[in-house]
Design an enzyme around this catalytic site. Structure first.
Site, PDB file in Angstrom:
ATOM      1  N   TRP A 105       0.812  -1.223   0.000  1.00 41.09           N
ATOM      2  CA  TRP A 105       0.000   0.000   0.000  1.00 41.09           C
ATOM      3  C   TRP A 105       0.839   1.263   0.000  1.00 41.09           C
ATOM      4  CZ3 TRP A 105      -4.312  -0.435  -2.139  1.00 41.09           C
ATOM      5  CH2 TRP A 105      -5.115  -1.557  -1.951  1.00 41.09           C
ATOM      6  N   ASP A 174      -1.254   6.338   6.535  1.00 41.99           N
ATOM      7  CA  ASP A 174      -2.368   5.511   6.065  1.00 41.99           C
ATOM      8  C   ASP A 174      -2.679   4.515   7.193  1.00 41.99           C
ATOM      9  OD1 ASP A 174      -4.107   3.724   4.903  1.00 41.99           O
ATOM     10  OD2 ASP A 174      -2.793   3.195   3.216  1.00 41.99           O
ATOM     11  N   LYS A 198     -12.082  -1.911   6.791  1.00 40.54           N
ATOM     12  CA  LYS A 198     -11.310  -2.913   7.517  1.00 40.54           C
ATOM     13  C   LYS A 198     -11.786  -2.971   8.977  1.00 40.54           C
ATOM     14  CE  LYS A 198      -9.075  -2.912   3.609  1.00 40.54           C
ATOM     15  NZ  LYS A 198      -7.956  -2.098   3.218  1.00 40.54           N
TER      16      LYS A 198
END
Ligand SMILES: *Cc1c(COP(=O)(O)O)cnc(C)c1O
Length: 367
Positions: A105, A174, A198
């Protein structure tokens, strides 16, 4: 209706939501707030929806103890959209930004940012993720507009157990797969971004927490839906938000409060991940986790079956047998292979016990 209670969902995202929240949503699906309509069918400018929006923002502030000089925004475009938004809103200051790349990511975030300015890689990108270079080796650029890192690499299972020091340069994180699983000091950050799907809700809404002095300097090319200034000015109702997603996320926040808040989520996360890591450790190499001990994720635990390199046939069998026992979404990311168990807030300790018991049995009959 299927007997939902018997399914153990270890999916990486979209992931398990608290059962009570889903039942509540079901209960008022056809008649929200006595209006005779679903929450999906009412105007985003109605006072009923505006209350959901402001309640959810207040909950983020309360749960994470967000200081007054930070704004809370709800956006669309997912974590990936936020990769671009961060660059377009913040990189204007100096035209460059520092990126710590520790996995899938953060790598994608750096590539996205490179479209809008100069990206400096703070340390060399490892061929195989699984470690975080010691901070003393980092090459930070004092002229960077911000320093970016991914608190928890969902695909690779790499998590920072500290907040990086940036010597005054705004820190961007993030936290898509770790927000509200751990207490931390928001004042150390310039921007925090997190897709909801999530730990805190369904897909469709991204939470942005931003220090107010970083708002107000977007690039000219920044689309209005990605412009933090604009979203903030309109209290996150600039255009039609993902109303249903925000509604469910708001209920998840209430669920977290009712269940001991972030400190209790943190306690549970430690307990659940330790149980699984210990099972791997005590398997005499039958199960193995390739991640350095000092940066193992509490949320996403990748492991191999049948030795360090993994025995693919055995892993197939593991997944098939797990599935038969109603344990779902355990397959590792296609780029990594093996098994991955995600232990987000809604996953119960007893779910992990179920998985661990299966792992012990599976080892007995296959080693
Ligand atoms: C899932 C995830 C993303 C991407 O989210 P999208 O909503 O699919 O764009 C980004 N970062 C992390 C850490 C994630 O877990």
């Amino acid at each position: 209706m299927g007997s939902v209670n018997t399914v153990l969902n270890f999916g990486a995202g979209p992931a398990k939501l608290p059962q009570e929240v889903l039942e509540y949503v079901q209960k008022e699906l056809l008649n929200f707030n006595g209006m005779g309509m679903s929450v999906m069918e009412i105007s985003h400018r109605s006072k009923e929806y505006m209350k959901i929006n402001s309640d959810a923002q207040k909950s983020v502030r309360e749960l994470l103890k967000v200081p007054d000089n930070y704004k809370i925004l709800f956006m669309q475009g997912g974590g990936t959209g936020a990769f671009a938004a961060v660059a377009m809103n913040l990189m204007n200051r100096t035209g460059t930004a520092d990126y710590c790349v520790t996995g899938t990511w953060s790598s994608k975030a750096a590539q996205e940012a490179a479209k809008y300015g100069k990206v400096n890689y703070v340390f060399p990108v490892a061929k195989k993720p699984g470690s975080i270079p010691d901070q003393s080796t980092w090459k930070l650029d004092p002229n960077a507009s911000y320093v970016y890192y991914c608190a928890n690499e969902t695909v690779d299972g790499v998590e920072y157990d500290y907040i990086p020091e940036t010597n005054g340069v705004p820190l961007v994180s993030d936290m898509s797969s770790s927000i509200m699983t751990k207490e931390f000091d928001v004042s150390k950050f310039g921007v925090i971004l997190a897709g909801a799907q999530k730990n805190i809700g369904p897909a469709g809404v991204t939470v942005i927490i931003i220090r107010d002095d970083l708002i107000g300097n977007p690039m000219k090319i920044c689309p209005s839906v990605f412009d933090f200034t604009n979203i903030d000015k309109n209290s996150s109702i600039h255009n039609t938000p993902a109303t249903f997603s925000v509604y469910v996320m708001n209920l998840v926040f209430e669920w977290i409060k009712k269940n001991g808040g972030v400190p209790e989520m943190e306690r549970q996360a430690a307990k659940k991940s330790e149980l699984l890591y210990n099972t791997i450790k005590e398997s005499n190499g039958f199960y193995s986790c390739p991640i350095d001990a000092n940066c193992r994720s509490r949320m996403n635990i990748p492991f191999r079956v049948g030795g360090a390199e993994g025995n693919e046939a055995l892993e197939e069998k593991f997944l098939a047998e797990a599935q038969k026992l109603n344990m779902h979404q355990l397959k590792g990311h296609r780029s990594v292979g093996g098994i991955r168990a995600s232990l987000y807030n809604a996953v119960l300790y007893s779910d992990v016990q179920g998985l661990v018991n299966f792992m012990l049995e599976f080892k007995k009959y296959n080693s």
